[in-house]
Design an enzyme around this catalytic site. Structure first.
Site, PDB file in Angstrom:
ATOM      1  CE  LYS A  89      -4.511   8.011   7.136  1.00 25.98           C
ATOM      2  NZ  LYS A  89      -3.027   7.902   7.188  1.00 25.98           N
ATOM      3  CD  GLN A 110      -3.524   0.939   3.656  1.00 29.50           C
ATOM      4  OE1 GLN A 110      -2.475   0.340   3.789  1.00 29.50           O
ATOM      5  NE2 GLN A 110      -4.309   1.219   4.666  1.00 29.50           N
ATOM      6  CE  LYS A 113      -5.475  -3.164   5.313  1.00 28.46           C
ATOM      7  NZ  LYS A 113      -4.157  -3.252   5.925  1.00 28.46           N
ATOM      8  CE  LYS A 125       1.987   0.210   3.927  1.00 26.57           C
ATOM      9  NZ  LYS A 125       1.064  -0.109   5.021  1.00 26.57           N
ATOM     10  N   GLY A 164       2.392   5.376   9.896  1.00 25.50           N
ATOM     11  CA  GLY A 164       3.475   4.435  10.174  1.00 25.50           C
ATOM     12  C   GLY A 164       3.186   3.054   9.616  1.00 25.50           C
ATOM     13  CG  ASP A 165       3.628  -0.842   7.395  1.00 29.08           C
ATOM     14  OD1 ASP A 165       2.458  -1.214   7.514  1.00 29.08           O
ATOM     15  OD2 ASP A 165       4.522  -1.603   6.967  1.00 29.08           O
ATOM     16  CB  THR A 208      -3.347  -2.062  13.989  1.00 25.32           C
ATOM     17  OG1 THR A 208      -3.213  -0.782  13.378  1.00 25.32           O
ATOM     18  CG2 THR A 208      -3.388  -3.128  12.919  1.00 25.32           C
ATOM     19  CG  ASN A 239       1.691  -0.194  16.710  1.00 27.94           C
ATOM     20  OD1 ASN A 239       0.751  -0.336  15.949  1.00 27.94           O
ATOM     21  ND2 ASN A 239       1.621   0.584  17.775  1.00 27.94           N
ATOM     22  CB  SER A 376      -5.232   6.668  10.254  1.00 21.25           C
ATOM     23  OG  SER A 376      -4.030   6.229  10.823  1.00 21.25           O
TER      24      SER A 376
END
Ligand code: NDP
Length: 444
Positions: A89, A110, A113, A125, A164-165, A208, A239, A376
């Protein structure tokens, strides 16, 4: 040489030139020494060597045609780093600076996290060196369709769920999902951050930024403090930045500055977030325009100067390494009390050291910006159950997750004798669960 030093040395030799990946691996591994020393079995099973080598790396060609009929070729990446505790993820980033080193640094971060959220999600990622800036909607769609035409065979709702990023927002996720659905003939939760009309979760867009403010508010609360009246700087205007600003203001903060990659705005009366939303979410304009619309505000070309504005709270929400030693020193000199990272790795290693020595509370990205991926995971749960929670329900769950993350990292740091060091606390708390799962799975 210790086990950790040897692994880092090897990693740098075997992955030459990947400077962001080296930076992230160094930051993470050095803080894990106390856990590694307490578990000699980790070295025997080459746990760190496996932890720092992605399970799978996918590199692909993304050809697409612009509005004038010219053919372009971009690079596509998906690094499926670690699936010990759940499906891969992590977001997709579309930005000209994207390369394998950046995707690997983000993927490694990630893993921890995602573990820290307490939810069953592994780390991955991806992205491309494609630049969405200045492209028409049709060009964006052509690119996204081409990108997914390769990616679809590697992902799935129980395998790998991108999101997204930077450069990938609601529009891009929509095009990517449309192409996936067409190729696979299935309507499943294979991407998160989807629109509300086709399976997205309420509050994902805000998550976020809101999560960043919730965890900072918890750190403040534990010190008898709060956001009320705090002068705050939020870097970026994408964002994460927009919703961090919105929530901080709701809690009484005075946000005075924001930027995009060209320069920063300063509004001593407090940023009018609706104007920023209009410019960035609707018009896709530059932040410079804010100064033309809001009397009393100013625009300065270049980003770095933002950190010389005196503030109590700094929320870097744009990109990696946006705060270097010089900017950290300026913030500390002006009395910053809380620094919480909304972006991934926005502070250099030297900057982190300066914050920690100053006595300011420093909340690292892996904990502070985990609200996005946590929500998410809530979107994945809703998709699997084919049910939808209200905004209040999702927001309440997000808040609880952020408060738990804060206390988990606080307790992990304390357990190993590093009270108040949240970089160590977050890395250790995230790593313990992944390490336990990897040990349970044998040598894989
Ligand atoms: P967006 O693309 O929405 O916004 C990025 C913002 O940062 C824009 O204002 C952009 O300005 C600015 N920016 C990008 N590069 C630079 C640069 N080199 N110098 C100065 N400003 C720059 O991205 P997000 O808000 O989604 O992501 C921001 C950060 O948060 C990233 O580090 C991302 O990895 C991280 N993050 C995002 C999550 C999410 O849910 N979206 C979750 C967890 C982390 P411009 O428009 O001029 O390029």
């Amino acid at each position: 040489m210790t086990y950790v030093e040897r692994v880092l040395d090897d990693l740098k030799k075997r992955n030459p030139g990947e400077k962001e990946f080296h930076q992230a691996a160094t930051e993470i591994l050095l803080t894990l020494e106390p856990v590694i020393n307490a578990h000699p079995e980790y070295e025997k099973s080459a746990l760190l060597e496996r932890f720092t080598e992605p399970e799978r790396t996918i590199l692909f060609r993304v050809p697409w045609v612009d509005d004038n009929g010219n053919v372009h070729v971009n690079k596509g990446y998906r690094v499926q780093f670690n699936s010990a505790i759940g499906p891969y993820k992590g977001g997709l980033r579309f930005h000209p600076s994207v390369n394998l080193s950046i995707i690997k640094f983000l993927g490694l971060e990630q893993i921890l996290k995602n573990s820290l959220t307490g939810l069953p999600i592994g780390g991955g990622k991806g992205g491309s060196d494609f630049d969405p800036k200045g492209k028409s909607d049709r060009e964006i769609m052509a690119f996204c369709q081409s990108f997914m035409t390769e990616l679809f065979r590697h992902i799935g709702a129980d395998t790998d769920v991108p999101a997204g990023d930077i450069g990938v927002g609601a529009r891009e996720v929509g095009y990517l999902f449309g192409q996936y659905k067409r190729l696979r003939d299935e309507h499943v939760g294979v991407l998160t951050g989807r629109g509300l009309s086709y399976g997205g979760s309420l509050i994902r867009k805000e998550a976020t930024g809101y999560g960043l403010v919730y965890i900072t508010a918890e750190a403040m609360k534990c010190r008898g403090d709060g956001f009320e009246g705090k002068t705050t700087i939020v870097s970026g205007s994408g964002n994460v930045a927009i919703y961090a600003c919105e929530k901080a203001q709701q809690l009484g903060a005075k946000v005075v500055a924001m930027y995009d990659s060209n320069g920063y705005i300063y509004d001593p009366n407090g940023i009018q977030i609706e104007v920023v939303k209009q410019l960035k979410e609707v018009e896709r304009a530059r932040i410079k325009e804010y100064a033309n619309r809001v009397p009393g505000s100013t625009y300065t070309e270049g980003c770095k100067g933002i950190w010389t504005i005196p503030c109590d709270v700094a929320l870097p929400c744009a990109t990696q390494n946006e705060i270097d030693a010089e900017s950290a020193a300026a913030l500390v000199k002006n009395g910053v009390k809380y620094v919480a990272e909304g972006a991934n790795m926005p502070s250099t290693l030297e900057a982190i050291e300066i914050f920690q020595k100053s006595g300011a509370v420093f909340l690292p990205a892996k904990a502070a910006n985990a609200g996005g991926v946590a929500t998410s995971a809530l979107e994945m749960a809703q998709s699997s159950g084919r049910l939808y929670w209200s905004a209040e329900e999702v927001d309440a769950k997000l808040k609880t997750i952020m408060i738990n993350i804060y206390h988990n990292m606080e307790n992990a740091a304390k357990k190993y004798g590093f009270e108040g060091n949240y970089v160590m606390g977050a890395n250790i708390a995230g790593f313990e669960k992944v390490a336990e799962a990897m040990m349970a799975h044998g040598i894989v």
